[in-house]
Design a protein around this motif. Structure first.
Motif, PDB file in Angstrom:
ATOM      1  N   ARG A 181       0.832  -1.191   0.000  1.00  0.00           N
ATOM      2  CA  ARG A 181       0.000   0.000   0.000  1.00  0.00           C
ATOM      3  C   ARG A 181       0.876   1.255   0.000  1.00  0.00           C
ATOM      4  O   ARG A 181       2.045   1.199   0.376  1.00  0.00           O
ATOM      5  N   PRO A 182       0.310   2.409  -0.419  1.00  0.00           N
ATOM      6  CA  PRO A 182       1.097   3.650  -0.419  1.00  0.00           C
ATOM      7  C   PRO A 182       1.612   3.993   0.973  1.00  0.00           C
ATOM      8  O   PRO A 182       1.036   3.604   2.003  1.00  0.00           O
ATOM      9  N   PHE A 183       2.669   4.782   0.995  1.00  0.00           N
ATOM     10  CA  PHE A 183       3.328   5.108   2.265  1.00  0.00           C
ATOM     11  C   PHE A 183       2.402   5.847   3.236  1.00  0.00           C
ATOM     12  O   PHE A 183       2.434   5.549   4.443  1.00  0.00           O
ATOM     13  N   PRO A 184       1.582   6.814   2.816  1.00  0.00           N
ATOM     14  CA  PRO A 184       0.718   7.495   3.801  1.00  0.00           C
ATOM     15  C   PRO A 184      -0.195   6.535   4.543  1.00  0.00           C
ATOM     16  O   PRO A 184      -0.422   6.695   5.755  1.00  0.00           O
ATOM     17  N   VAL A 185      -0.751   5.541   3.851  1.00  0.00           N
ATOM     18  CA  VAL A 185      -1.625   4.565   4.508  1.00  0.00           C
ATOM     19  C   VAL A 185      -0.840   3.759   5.532  1.00  0.00           C
ATOM     20  O   VAL A 185      -1.279   3.558   6.683  1.00  0.00           O
ATOM     21  N   ALA A 186       0.351   3.300   5.129  1.00  0.00           N
ATOM     22  CA  ALA A 186       1.172   2.511   6.044  1.00  0.00           C
ATOM     23  C   ALA A 186       1.619   3.343   7.240  1.00  0.00           C
ATOM     24  O   ALA A 186       1.629   2.860   8.386  1.00  0.00           O
ATOM     25  N   ALA A 187       1.998   4.595   7.000  1.00  0.00           N
ATOM     26  CA  ALA A 187       2.441   5.453   8.110  1.00  0.00           C
ATOM     27  C   ALA A 187       1.299   5.710   9.089  1.00  0.00           C
ATOM     28  O   ALA A 187       1.511   5.731  10.312  1.00  0.00           O
ATOM     29  N   ALA A 188       0.082   5.915   8.581  1.00  0.00           N
ATOM     30  CA  ALA A 188      -1.061   6.149   9.464  1.00  0.00           C
ATOM     31  C   ALA A 188      -1.335   4.927  10.340  1.00  0.00           C
ATOM     32  O   ALA A 188      -1.587   5.055  11.551  1.00  0.00           O
TER      33      ALA A 188
END
Length: 414
Positions: free
Chosen positions: A122-129
């Motif tokens: 998944r994209p980084f923003p989703v993973a970071a959240a």
């Protein structure tokens, strides 16, 4: 690398990184990786349970209210089982695990594995959240079930370090897979472009052969028609002339069939190997123009030649071949459209000045007796293309004197 190798690596399929649910079915490698992840998560769960039975536990499974211990075991078992679905719903499982892991120690490793899957797919923003949300739940766990061997903030630092390592590892794996996918696409594109270049080269070669055959066949067939017309309109000719004309017709027909056999053999060949190619016959040069004119004279044409070429032996082969084809096309057109008129062929030029080729004939004042020789109407078009490719100039049409003039200038380097 070909497209046939892609099914062996379903994670390299377009969209597989962004949407694992659309990837191909699980491969042997996927089964091995998922089994290893499941065993590691179960091993951590068993280790936590075994550690809880020791007199001095290292993992805070027994800390907190008594009802948390069986609930923790249930959550841990559910998290381990959820690992088998992490490829299809990584984000959904990660979100579902957030409230269930607020007080769970046994599900820690399974949560890390699911988070790693989210980072990879998944994209980084989703993973970071999701990583930040799990870090918040870790604060709750450390409050409810503090670690007996370290303080709260030291435990949070270690938790943050572990989450950071998982994020970094997942991003590295994702970048590597995207690089492999990019290289795979580039290799496929390069292979397709190579095949396209081969097909274009083959098509250009066939076009060149077809152009050469058009010039040769139009010349030979027009000569054959001229001889046949002479036999038709002079049935009382001496036997010697009839025999000679029949011999020319037979020889021309044989040459036409041989040329057709060669060009059809080449055009039917799809391979590009040396064994499948028909060797090119010797190409005509400027020195063959007199023989061409003598052949036309033998067929009854009135042709004059003015040769003012300086040092003709130094004419480049490509320039000489183009000049020969221009003269051949001019003579063929004169036989078709101005039968019986006198044709004047002129050659002039030298190194540095270029080579000038001119074919001129009187405009016919009456219709040609007998049936006209059919033509394709592309002879002058082919000659114009040949001259343009050589970097020269071509003019054709009626001039001020009423003659039809075909004139070309071809570059001749000094």
């Amino acid at each position: 690398m070909t497209s046939a190798a892609v099914p062996e690596y379903p994670w390299l399929l377009p969209g597989a990184l962004a949407s694992p649910a659309k990837a191909a079915r699980r491969t042997t490698r996927d089964w091995l990786v998922d089994t290893l992840c499941f065993l590691l998560a179960v091993g951590w769960l068993l280790l936590a349970v075994d550690d809880a039975r020791s007199p001095q536990p290292d993992i805070a499974l027994n800390a907190g209210p008594a009802w948390l211990v069986p609930a923790d075991l249930v959550v841990g078992v559910l998290a381990c089982g959820a690992l088998w679905f992490r490829r299809r719903w990584p984000v959904g499982l990660a979100v579902a695990m957030l409230p269930l892991t607020l007080g769970s120690v046994t599900a820690a490793l399974a949560v890390l594995i699911i988070l790693f899957t989210v980072v990879v797919h998944r994209p980084f923003p989703v993973a970071a959240a999701l990583a930040g949300a799990n870090l918040v739940t870790s604060m709750v766990i450390n409050q409810l079930r503090p670690d007996p061997s370290m303080s709260f903030w030291l435990a949070m630092i270690w938790t943050a370090v572990i989450f950071g390592l998982v994020m970094a590892w997942g991003m590295f794996v994702r970048a590597r897979r995207q690089l492999v996918l990019s290289l795979h696409d580039r290799a496929e594109r390069a292979e397709a472009e190579q095949q396209l270049r081969v097909a274009q080269a083959r098509q250009l070669e066939r076009t060149r052969i077809a152009r050469e055959m058009h010039d040769v066949l139009a010349h030979r067939i027009s000569l054959l028609s001229l001889h046949a017309g002479a036999l038709e309109f002079r049935p009382d000719a001496p036997p010697e002339e009839i025999a000679r004309a029949a011999g020319v017709i037979r020889g021309s027909a044989h040459s036409v069939l041989q040329d057709l056999r060669e060009v059809i053999g080449v055009l039917r060949t799809d391979g590009d190997g040396a064994e499948s190619r028909v060797p090119d016959r010797p190409q005509p040069t400027l020195a063959d123009v007199p023989a061409l004119i003598e052949e036309c004279r033998a067929a009854g044409m009135r042709v004059t030649l003015s040769d003012e070429v300086a040092v003709p032996e130094t004419v480049p082969a490509a320039v000489g071949r183009s000049a020969y084809r221009i003269v051949q096309e001019g003579l063929t057109n004169a036989r078709k459209h101005a039968a019986g008129t006198t044709v004047a062929v002129g050659l002039a030029g030298g190194p540095g000045d270029g080579l000038t080729v001119e074919v001129r004939n009187r405009w016919p004042v009456s219709d040609v007796p007998g049936p006209a020789i059919p033509g394709t109407g592309t002879g002058l078009i082919g000659i114009a293309e040949r001259v343009n490719l050589a970097g020269g100039r071509l003019e054709h049409g009626r001039d001020d004197s009423g003659d039809f003039r075909l004139a070309a200038w071809l570059p001749w380097p000094a």
